[in-house]
Motif scaffolding. Sequence first.
Motif, PDB file in Angstrom:
ATOM      1  N   LEU A 192      -1.593  79.329  88.897  1.00 37.56           N
ATOM      2  CA  LEU A 192      -1.849  78.016  89.480  1.00 37.56           C
ATOM      3  C   LEU A 192      -1.936  76.925  88.420  1.00 37.56           C
ATOM      4  O   LEU A 192      -1.486  75.798  88.630  1.00 37.56           O
ATOM      5  CB  LEU A 192      -3.150  78.045  90.292  1.00 37.56           C
ATOM      6  N   LEU A 193      -2.516  77.254  87.276  1.00 36.65           N
ATOM      7  CA  LEU A 193      -2.748  76.243  86.237  1.00 36.65           C
ATOM      8  C   LEU A 193      -1.590  76.098  85.266  1.00 36.65           C
ATOM      9  O   LEU A 193      -1.350  75.009  84.736  1.00 36.65           O
ATOM     10  CB  LEU A 193      -4.019  76.590  85.457  1.00 36.65           C
ATOM     11  N   LEU A 194      -0.871  77.204  84.995  1.00 37.15           N
ATOM     12  CA  LEU A 194       0.157  77.194  83.952  1.00 37.15           C
ATOM     13  C   LEU A 194       1.523  77.386  84.595  1.00 37.15           C
ATOM     14  O   LEU A 194       1.957  78.500  84.859  1.00 37.15           O
ATOM     15  CB  LEU A 194      -0.120  78.306  82.933  1.00 37.15           C
ATOM     16  N   ASN A 195       2.201  76.288  84.845  1.00 38.90           N
ATOM     17  CA  ASN A 195       3.506  76.328  85.483  1.00 38.90           C
ATOM     18  C   ASN A 195       4.328  75.136  85.017  1.00 38.90           C
ATOM     19  O   ASN A 195       3.884  74.343  84.172  1.00 38.90           O
ATOM     20  CB  ASN A 195       3.363  76.328  87.011  1.00 38.90           C
ATOM     21  N   LEU A 196       5.531  75.012  85.558  1.00 40.89           N
ATOM     22  CA  LEU A 196       6.415  73.925  85.134  1.00 40.89           C
ATOM     23  C   LEU A 196       5.791  72.565  85.400  1.00 40.89           C
ATOM     24  O   LEU A 196       5.907  71.643  84.585  1.00 40.89           O
ATOM     25  CB  LEU A 196       7.752  74.038  85.865  1.00 40.89           C
ATOM     26  N   GLY A 197       5.105  72.429  86.539  1.00 38.79           N
ATOM     27  CA  GLY A 197       4.484  71.144  86.854  1.00 38.79           C
ATOM     28  C   GLY A 197       3.473  70.715  85.817  1.00 38.79           C
ATOM     29  O   GLY A 197       3.400  69.542  85.451  1.00 38.79           O
ATOM     30  N   GLN A 198       2.679  71.672  85.304  1.00 35.51           N
ATOM     31  CA  GLN A 198       1.694  71.329  84.286  1.00 35.51           C
ATOM     32  C   GLN A 198       2.361  70.882  82.992  1.00 35.51           C
ATOM     33  O   GLN A 198       1.883  69.968  82.329  1.00 35.51           O
ATOM     34  CB  GLN A 198       0.776  72.523  84.025  1.00 35.51           C
ATOM     35  N   THR A 199       3.460  71.510  82.613  1.00 37.66           N
ATOM     36  CA  THR A 199       4.115  71.156  81.347  1.00 37.66           C
ATOM     37  C   THR A 199       4.744  69.773  81.384  1.00 37.66           C
ATOM     38  O   THR A 199       5.038  69.210  80.329  1.00 37.66           O
ATOM     39  CB  THR A 199       5.197  72.187  80.991  1.00 37.66           C
ATOM     40  N   THR A 334     -35.354  68.973  84.779  1.00 41.15           N
ATOM     41  CA  THR A 334     -33.935  68.900  85.152  1.00 41.15           C
ATOM     42  C   THR A 334     -33.629  69.938  86.226  1.00 41.15           C
ATOM     43  O   THR A 334     -34.002  71.100  86.111  1.00 41.15           O
ATOM     44  CB  THR A 334     -33.057  69.147  83.925  1.00 41.15           C
ATOM     45  N   VAL A 335     -32.943  69.490  87.269  1.00 43.64           N
ATOM     46  CA  VAL A 335     -32.546  70.388  88.358  1.00 43.64           C
ATOM     47  C   VAL A 335     -31.019  70.456  88.392  1.00 43.64           C
ATOM     48  O   VAL A 335     -30.331  69.524  87.967  1.00 43.64           O
ATOM     49  CB  VAL A 335     -33.088  69.908  89.722  1.00 43.64           C
ATOM     50  N   THR A 336     -30.516  71.564  88.893  1.00 44.57           N
ATOM     51  CA  THR A 336     -29.067  71.748  89.030  1.00 44.57           C
ATOM     52  C   THR A 336     -28.688  71.553  90.492  1.00 44.57           C
ATOM     53  O   THR A 336     -29.230  72.217  91.379  1.00 44.57           O
ATOM     54  CB  THR A 336     -28.655  73.148  88.572  1.00 44.57           C
ATOM     55  N   ILE A 337     -27.768  70.637  90.726  1.00 42.20           N
ATOM     56  CA  ILE A 337     -27.341  70.292  92.087  1.00 42.20           C
ATOM     57  C   ILE A 337     -25.885  70.687  92.255  1.00 42.20           C
ATOM     58  O   ILE A 337     -25.031  70.361  91.417  1.00 42.20           O
ATOM     59  CB  ILE A 337     -27.525  68.788  92.360  1.00 42.20           C
ATOM     60  N   THR A 338     -25.579  71.391  93.331  1.00 45.13           N
ATOM     61  CA  THR A 338     -24.208  71.782  93.658  1.00 45.13           C
ATOM     62  C   THR A 338     -23.604  70.741  94.586  1.00 45.13           C
ATOM     63  O   THR A 338     -24.173  70.438  95.643  1.00 45.13           O
ATOM     64  CB  THR A 338     -24.177  73.163  94.327  1.00 45.13           C
ATOM     65  N   VAL A 339     -22.442  70.195  94.178  1.00 48.05           N
ATOM     66  CA  VAL A 339     -21.797  69.122  94.929  1.00 48.05           C
ATOM     67  C   VAL A 339     -20.423  69.593  95.377  1.00 48.05           C
ATOM     68  O   VAL A 339     -19.604  70.019  94.556  1.00 48.05           O
ATOM     69  CB  VAL A 339     -21.661  67.845  94.074  1.00 48.05           C
ATOM     70  N   GLN A 340     -20.164  69.519  96.692  1.00 45.60           N
ATOM     71  CA  GLN A 340     -18.848  69.817  97.249  1.00 45.60           C
ATOM     72  C   GLN A 340     -18.131  68.504  97.542  1.00 45.60           C
ATOM     73  O   GLN A 340     -18.723  67.593  98.133  1.00 45.60           O
ATOM     74  CB  GLN A 340     -18.975  70.636  98.533  1.00 45.60           C
ATOM     75  N   VAL A 341     -16.863  68.418  97.128  1.00 42.63           N
ATOM     76  CA  VAL A 341     -16.136  67.153  97.280  1.00 42.63           C
ATOM     77  C   VAL A 341     -14.659  67.439  97.510  1.00 42.63           C
ATOM     78  O   VAL A 341     -14.105  68.396  96.970  1.00 42.63           O
ATOM     79  CB  VAL A 341     -16.334  66.258  96.035  1.00 42.63           C
ATOM     80  N   THR A 368     -16.870  73.472  88.604  1.00 39.86           N
ATOM     81  CA  THR A 368     -16.991  74.927  88.458  1.00 39.86           C
ATOM     82  C   THR A 368     -16.011  75.689  89.328  1.00 39.86           C
ATOM     83  O   THR A 368     -15.716  76.848  89.057  1.00 39.86           O
ATOM     84  CB  THR A 368     -18.418  75.376  88.815  1.00 39.86           C
ATOM     85  N   SER A 369     -15.507  75.061  90.391  1.00 37.20           N
ATOM     86  CA  SER A 369     -14.517  75.701  91.263  1.00 37.20           C
ATOM     87  C   SER A 369     -13.508  74.645  91.663  1.00 37.20           C
ATOM     88  O   SER A 369     -13.823  73.704  92.398  1.00 37.20           O
ATOM     89  CB  SER A 369     -15.188  76.304  92.499  1.00 37.20           C
ATOM     90  N   LEU A 370     -12.277  74.786  91.163  1.00 36.99           N
ATOM     91  CA  LEU A 370     -11.248  73.775  91.380  1.00 36.99           C
ATOM     92  C   LEU A 370     -10.361  74.183  92.544  1.00 36.99           C
ATOM     93  O   LEU A 370      -9.867  75.313  92.610  1.00 36.99           O
ATOM     94  CB  LEU A 370     -10.399  73.616  90.110  1.00 36.99           C
ATOM     95  N   ALA A 371     -10.121  73.237  93.456  1.00 34.43           N
ATOM     96  CA  ALA A 371      -9.229  73.479  94.596  1.00 34.43           C
ATOM     97  C   ALA A 371      -8.464  72.197  94.874  1.00 34.43           C
ATOM     98  O   ALA A 371      -8.889  71.353  95.669  1.00 34.43           O
ATOM     99  CB  ALA A 371     -10.017  73.925  95.822  1.00 34.43           C
ATOM    100  N   LEU A 372      -7.333  72.022  94.178  1.00 34.82           N
ATOM    101  CA  LEU A 372      -6.516  70.843  94.395  1.00 34.82           C
ATOM    102  C   LEU A 372      -5.947  70.879  95.806  1.00 34.82           C
ATOM    103  O   LEU A 372      -5.345  71.860  96.227  1.00 34.82           O
ATOM    104  CB  LEU A 372      -5.390  70.776  93.362  1.00 34.82           C
ATOM    105  N   GLY A 373      -6.159  69.790  96.549  1.00 32.86           N
ATOM    106  CA  GLY A 373      -5.730  69.756  97.936  1.00 32.86           C
ATOM    107  C   GLY A 373      -6.781  70.321  98.878  1.00 32.86           C
ATOM    108  O   GLY A 373      -6.549  70.409 100.081  1.00 32.86           O
ATOM    109  N   GLY A 374      -7.954  70.692  98.369  1.00 36.33           N
ATOM    110  CA  GLY A 374      -9.020  71.259  99.185  1.00 36.33           C
ATOM    111  C   GLY A 374     -10.366  70.727  98.746  1.00 36.33           C
ATOM    112  O   GLY A 374     -10.499  69.571  98.337  1.00 36.33           O
ATOM    113  N   VAL A 375     -11.389  71.580  98.839  1.00 39.20           N
ATOM    114  CA  VAL A 375     -12.752  71.191  98.494  1.00 39.20           C
ATOM    115  C   VAL A 375     -13.141  71.875  97.196  1.00 39.20           C
ATOM    116  O   VAL A 375     -13.174  73.104  97.116  1.00 39.20           O
ATOM    117  CB  VAL A 375     -13.742  71.574  99.616  1.00 39.20           C
ATOM    118  N   SER A 376     -13.405  71.085  96.155  1.00 40.79           N
ATOM    119  CA  SER A 376     -13.847  71.611  94.873  1.00 40.79           C
ATOM    120  C   SER A 376     -15.371  71.578  94.796  1.00 40.79           C
ATOM    121  O   SER A 376     -16.034  70.858  95.546  1.00 40.79           O
ATOM    122  CB  SER A 376     -13.245  70.808  93.721  1.00 40.79           C
TER     123      SER A 376
END
Length: 420
Positions: A192-199, A334-341, A368-376
Amino acid sequence: MPSRLSRPFQLLIAATCVASGGLLLAQDASAPVPASSGAIGDGSGSYEVGGIRVDVSAGNAEAARYAGWRLAQRKGWQMLAQRLGASVGSVSDGTLDSMVSGIIIEKEEIGPNRYIGRLGVLFSRARAGALLGVADQEQRSTSMLTIPIAYSGGAAIAFEQDNPWVQAWGRFRTGNSAIDYVRPSGTGSDSLLLNLGQTTRPGRAWWRTVLDQYGSNDVLVPIVRLSRQWPGGPIIGAFQARHGPDNHLITHFTLRVGNADALPLLLDEGVKRIDAAYQAELRSGGLQPDSSLAYVPPVNATPTPTPTPTETPTDLPVVPGTAPITIAPGDTATVTITVQVDTPGAAAVTATEASLRSLAGVRSAVTTSLALGGVSVMRVAFDADPALFRAELEAKGWTVSGSGTTVRIRRAGATDGTPG
């Protein structure tokens, strides 16, 4: 010199030559060694000496082969010492055995009592270097993420599926190369990360994210375009060695083999020449990382001044949109907050991270979790109560759902049908 090989063996060699189709490369190389699990390729760092020719006769075929390998070790040792500029006397076969980590069969012909071969020898860098009295002071490149791209049948393939070009880079031994190749295994998110589009993507922010994930500082893109004259017939490979996020061309050349069976040999030779071109570019002062790939910590345009703690009660209600919220250091842990976007593209990821980092009290915001076109999913370190984090987001124009340390955010007015 008249041949001493048996008549049946001569006929076998002749038949093999006819079947080879007149290859223009070293088509008689041995079968490649499979790539190891994990990161592909052999990066052991051994000294490699190749092209050692031997011609030995003995009482039987096995003894002749063994004697040929012994002779290759002695010749290889002298060639290595000469290459490193060291002078050594004779070394016993036992000492050589302790330093040799492998024999490479580039070509061999075995008769009843004769062995003819072209061999390579791998010497342990630590043991050989200590005996030769040389230190490994060779110039080394920075770590280079390597993305091999192969065009075949009109389609460009990197790690989307296993292919001969990736396999060729897996077989390549990097011990003698000054290039620090980082070669992904092709599993997990690599496809997903290393392809012709990335280059072909010029944006530096996303390049920095990818390079950081693979522990690299720069990128190399070796490319091959394969043209088949007819099924099973000659194959032409057009090779390119490219460097950097802007796809700078280092060199290009073309190789040809006579039939489809020799494709691995075509690609192996292409890898060697591309590596030689990268090393030459490094020695000439090129192959330096683009300065724009260096990580730059985000800086707020208008930093919020640190207020002086007062006697003001801390349990007053917060009204969104009334005034900027400031957080005094030490008010809370300090608190750790998980954000979905929602992240329709790389630009959305970068923009959201920047928006979160600009909030007062935010120490860090990373994806921490990448989803291009979805919810990261992003992780935010916040120096205050999570309720204040929610209020700051709403003041910035975000729609916030969820509670506590897990929230879902959207730009005001945006909907996707996903429950909050």
